[in-house]
Enzyme design. Sequence first.
Site, mmCIF file in Angstrom:
data_model
loop_
_atom_site.group_PDB
_atom_site.id
_atom_site.type_symbol
_atom_site.label_atom_id
_atom_site.label_comp_id
_atom_site.label_asym_id
_atom_site.label_seq_id
_atom_site.Cartn_x
_atom_site.Cartn_y
_atom_site.Cartn_z
ATOM 1 N N TYR A 89 35.651 31.613 36.821
ATOM 2 C CA TYR A 89 36.797 32.307 37.297
ATOM 3 C C TYR A 89 37.062 31.816 38.347
ATOM 4 O O TYR A 89 36.508 30.956 39.040
ATOM 5 C CB TYR A 89 36.565 33.732 37.081
ATOM 6 C CG TYR A 89 35.682 34.321 38.272
ATOM 7 C CD1 TYR A 89 34.284 34.261 38.206
ATOM 8 C CD2 TYR A 89 36.128 34.650 39.601
ATOM 9 C CE1 TYR A 89 33.544 34.789 38.979
ATOM 10 C CE2 TYR A 89 35.369 34.930 40.470
ATOM 11 C CZ TYR A 89 34.071 35.235 40.312
ATOM 12 O OH TYR A 89 32.988 35.408 41.256
ATOM 13 N N CYS A 90 38.515 31.953 38.677
ATOM 14 C CA CYS A 90 38.874 31.502 40.026
ATOM 15 C C CYS A 90 40.074 32.476 40.521
ATOM 16 O O CYS A 90 40.344 33.691 39.952
ATOM 17 C CB CYS A 90 39.465 30.018 40.193
ATOM 18 S SG CYS A 90 40.648 29.644 38.863
ATOM 19 N N THR A 91 41.043 32.260 41.228
ATOM 20 C CA THR A 91 41.782 33.198 42.022
ATOM 21 C C THR A 91 42.844 33.395 41.088
ATOM 22 O O THR A 91 43.370 34.678 40.582
ATOM 23 C CB THR A 91 42.764 32.576 43.215
ATOM 24 O OG1 THR A 91 41.426 32.375 44.021
ATOM 25 C CG2 THR A 91 43.503 33.605 43.870
ATOM 26 N N GLY B 226 43.585 30.971 38.013
ATOM 27 C CA GLY B 226 43.272 30.365 36.661
ATOM 28 C C GLY B 226 43.609 28.875 36.903
ATOM 29 O O GLY B 226 42.910 28.234 36.036
ATOM 30 N N VAL C 104 41.347 36.299 39.194
ATOM 31 C CA VAL C 104 40.996 37.553 39.783
ATOM 32 C C VAL C 104 41.999 38.310 40.122
ATOM 33 O O VAL C 104 42.089 39.678 40.127
ATOM 34 C CB VAL C 104 40.303 37.410 41.278
ATOM 35 C CG1 VAL C 104 39.935 38.580 41.923
ATOM 36 C CG2 VAL C 104 38.937 36.488 40.990
#
Length: 354
Positions: free
Chosen positions: A196-198, A200, A225
Amino acid sequence: MDRPYPALTEDGYYTASFYSFFDIPGAELPELRRSIQDEWSQDLAVVGRIYICEQGINAQLSIPEENTERLRAWLEKSSTFVGRIPRFNWAIEHRRAFKALHVRVRPLVASGDPLDMQMLSREPEYLQPAEWEQELQEAQARDPDTLLVDMRNNYEFRIGRFQNSVCPDVDTFREEMAVVRNMCKDRPKDKPIYMYCTGGIRCSVAGAILKSEGYANVKTLQGGVIAYGRHVRERDQEQPSIFRGKNFTFDKRLGEEVTSDVLAKCDQCGGPCDAFTNCANTSCNLLFIQCAACAAKHHRTCGNAVCIQRAQMSHGELIKNRMGPIWNYHMRVRPEKVFGKDGIARPEALAAKN
Ligand SMILES: [Zn+2]
Ligand SMILES: [Zn+2]
C-alpha cells in the site's frame, strides 16, 4: 469522477488526487500543460500540483465546491481524457490545501527509470478498502509471515501505518524496490504480496514491476491510505481500523487523521507527537515532527541559530542575505537523524560555515 464524501468542507474547497496511465504523445505535452495550467487555474480556480508525461497524469488538487462539476465537464470534453476520465480519490478532510496550481512535465513517480507502458499494463490486483481489510486480516491470521509492505517514505510510516506492515528503511524508490525484491526472493512466486501507499500510484508501479518479474500474486489497496481512511470514516465507528494514526499528505495539511492514535515522537524533545511542520526558515524548510512546546521554544524552527535568526527576518532582509539549500535529499527524508540530543538540527552546510 465520483462525488466527494463526506460532503463537508471548511472553506468551500474539496481536496482530491487522481492518476492515470495512458499514452500521451510527447508533442502534445506542452499544449496540454498550458491548457490545464491556464484553464484550470483561471476558469476553475483549481489549486494543486499536477505532473504529466508520456505515460499519463498524476494530480493532487483542491477544487472550489461550485466548480467540481465544471472540472468534470472539462475532462469529458478534452480530447486527451475522452473515454478515460480518471477516478478521483477524495480526501478525508477537505480544505484548500495548496496556494496555487503548478502543472509540470515530469515523470509521474520518481522511479529513477522511465516507466515502460507495456510493463505498467501488468497491473497488480486492486482491492477495495473493505476487501483489503478482510482479506489481509484473514491472511495474517492464517500465516503470520504474510508480507505487507508500506511503499511510502519512512517519515510517512512514522505517524501512521497498517498493523504488521514493514516499511523498507531506504530513501528512494529504486532502493525500495531492491529491498522488496530481497524480501520476496525466497518465497514461492505465487504467495501473496500485499502493498500500500498514500494514494495508490506507487503501488501501481511497484506492483507492475514485481509482476513483470514473475510474482503472480501482488495485491494493492485501491486508492491507498486515503481511500481506506475515507472508508473508516464512512462506516460504523464501532468497527476498529487496521490502520492506526495519521495519513501523511503532500500538501499544506501535512496529514489527515485516520485514528486518534499518536504513534510518533517529537524530533526535538522526544515527547509523544505526530504533527509534521516545516522549519520557519524558508531556506531550511526541514520537514520534521514538532510539539507545541518545542515550537514555542525554538521559534517554529529546527532549532539552530541560523534558522532562528532567519525566521525573524523580513522578506527584504532575506533577499539581501540569500542562502542556498542547506539539506541534501537524504537528510530531508530522514529528519530524525539530523537532530542532536539537545533538539537542535545540525545541517552539515551550517556546521561547515560556523
Ligand atoms: Zn517537543
Ligand atoms: Zn531550520
